[in-house]
Design a protein around this motif. Structure first.
Motif, short mmCIF file in Angstrom:
data_model
loop_
_atom_site.label_atom_id
_atom_site.label_comp_id
_atom_site.label_asym_id
_atom_site.label_seq_id
_atom_site.Cartn_x
_atom_site.Cartn_y
_atom_site.Cartn_z
N ILE A 1 19.33 -24.42 21.49
CA ILE A 1 19.97 -24.66 22.80
C ILE A 1 19.05 -25.57 23.61
O ILE A 1 17.92 -25.19 23.93
CB ILE A 1 20.20 -23.34 23.56
CG1 ILE A 1 20.99 -22.34 22.69
CG2 ILE A 1 20.92 -23.59 24.87
CD1 ILE A 1 21.25 -21.00 23.38
N ALA B 1 19.67 -19.82 29.97
CA ALA B 1 20.13 -19.69 28.58
C ALA B 1 19.60 -18.39 27.97
O ALA B 1 20.31 -17.71 27.21
CB ALA B 1 19.69 -20.91 27.77
N LEU C 1 21.80 -15.26 26.28
CA LEU C 1 21.60 -14.73 24.93
C LEU C 1 21.34 -13.22 24.97
O LEU C 1 21.89 -12.47 24.16
CB LEU C 1 20.44 -15.44 24.23
CG LEU C 1 20.71 -16.87 23.79
CD1 LEU C 1 19.48 -17.44 23.11
CD2 LEU C 1 21.90 -16.96 22.86
N ILE D 1 28.26 -19.94 24.43
CA ILE D 1 27.28 -19.25 23.57
C ILE D 1 28.03 -18.44 22.50
O ILE D 1 27.66 -18.46 21.32
CB ILE D 1 26.38 -18.31 24.42
CG1 ILE D 1 25.52 -19.13 25.37
CG2 ILE D 1 25.52 -17.40 23.54
CD1 ILE D 1 24.49 -20.01 24.73
#
Ligand SMILES: Cc1cc2nc3c(=O)[nH]c(=O)nc-3n(C[C@H](O)[C@H](O)[C@H](O)COP(=O)(O)OP(=O)(O)OC[C@H]3O[C@@H](n4cnc5c(N)ncnc54)[C@H](O)[C@@H]3O)c2cc1C
Length: 244
Positions: A125, A218, A222, A196
């Motif tokens: 990412i 990010a 996750l 995602i």
């Protein structure tokens, strides 16, 4: 770990050396890639970086880190990809002064925990120039283990900002945070849960790289998607800045 990665062992960085810029490629209006031949080259692990040092006539030094973009299979040379920051000391020098044939001083590769050692599956990412070390991982996997599951999620502001545009294939998912290209049917806006979810394979090891804000956002996504914190590796390029 697959055998194919085993020759690339982590070692202490080499000494300062003088490299020669053999090729400069413009990637975007603000980003250029520099291929540099090194007399004391040693193989790096994808994800590692070099330090570059500029010295003024009065002896003043400015030193910055740049990730290696190339695969360690490119013997004798590395590629650095540098985003030109207004008011910066080092990145504008590379963009405005350095030409093919010039010499630059650098040292590496530097050990870091942000390295790919053949884990799979992998989710990459990247935001903006944070894609650079991820491209080293992607390029190395394409040349050594093309069947290994790996996806890149790449956040950019507009179509003008896509680094390595000609190398992004089916394994890459882009999102445009400001201006998507005409006719774009893919994702727009900042990286979010649905994007995602599209890219994530259960049990993936994730590599996240970009500005502090991007990496933070990010990582939270996750964790929210249930990824084990021990499977999330992050690299931060600089001060809080663009979330692209
Ligand atoms: C491990 C590591 C790997 C890196 N790899 C890359 C890479 O592959 N490509 C790349 O382009 N950069 C990379 N960087 C960032 C790079 O080291 C420099 O910080 C960047 O090029 C700015 O240096 P400068 O001398 O031009 O600007 P500076 O003189 O350091 O700063 C100028 C202004 O920009 C701000 N600034 C500094 N860095 C950033 C940043 N990253 N984002 C937003 N604003 C910033 C400063 O606060 C200051 O206001 C990496 C950083 C680290 C720590």
């Amino acid at each position: 770990m697959p055998d194919v990665l085993s020759p690339v062992e982590q070692r202490a960085p080499g000494r300062w050396q003088i490299g020669t810029v053999t090729r400069i490629k413009r990637e975007t209006p603000h980003v250029k890639s520099f291929r540099i031949a090194l007399p004391m080259w040693m193989p790096h692990l994808p994800g590692q970086h070099y330090d570059v040092r500029l010295t003024a006539p009065d002896g003043y030094h400015a030193q910055r880190s740049y990730s290696v973009a190339s695969s360690p299979l490119d013997e004798g040379q590395i590629e650095l990809t540098i985003d030109r920051l207004e008011e910066g000391e080092v990145s504008p020098y590379f963009h405005d002064v350095v030409e093919e044939g010039d010499q630059v001083e650098l040292r590496g590769p530097f050990a870091s925990y942000f390295v790919w050692r053949g884990e799979d599956p992998v989710l990459l990412i990247g935001g903006g120039s944070g894609v650079v070390p991820l491209m080293a991982i992607l390029r190395h996997r394409r040349r050594t283990m093309p069947d290994l599951p790996m996806r890149l999620v790449y956040s950019v502001r507009s179509s003008d900002d896509v680094i390595y545009a000609d190398e992004l294939g089916d394994d890459s998912l882009l999102t445009f945070t400001r201006e998507p290209p005409d006719g774009w049917a893919g994702h727009t806006g900042r990286i979010d849960g649905p994007l995602i979810a599209d890219a994530l394979t259960p049990s993936a090891t994730a590599f996240i790289c970009g500005s502090n804000g991007f990496v933070e956002a990010a990582s939270q996504l996750l964790l929210g998607a249930g990824v084990d914190p021990g499977h999330i590796l992050t690299e931060r390029f600089g001060p809080t800045g663009s979330m692209a």
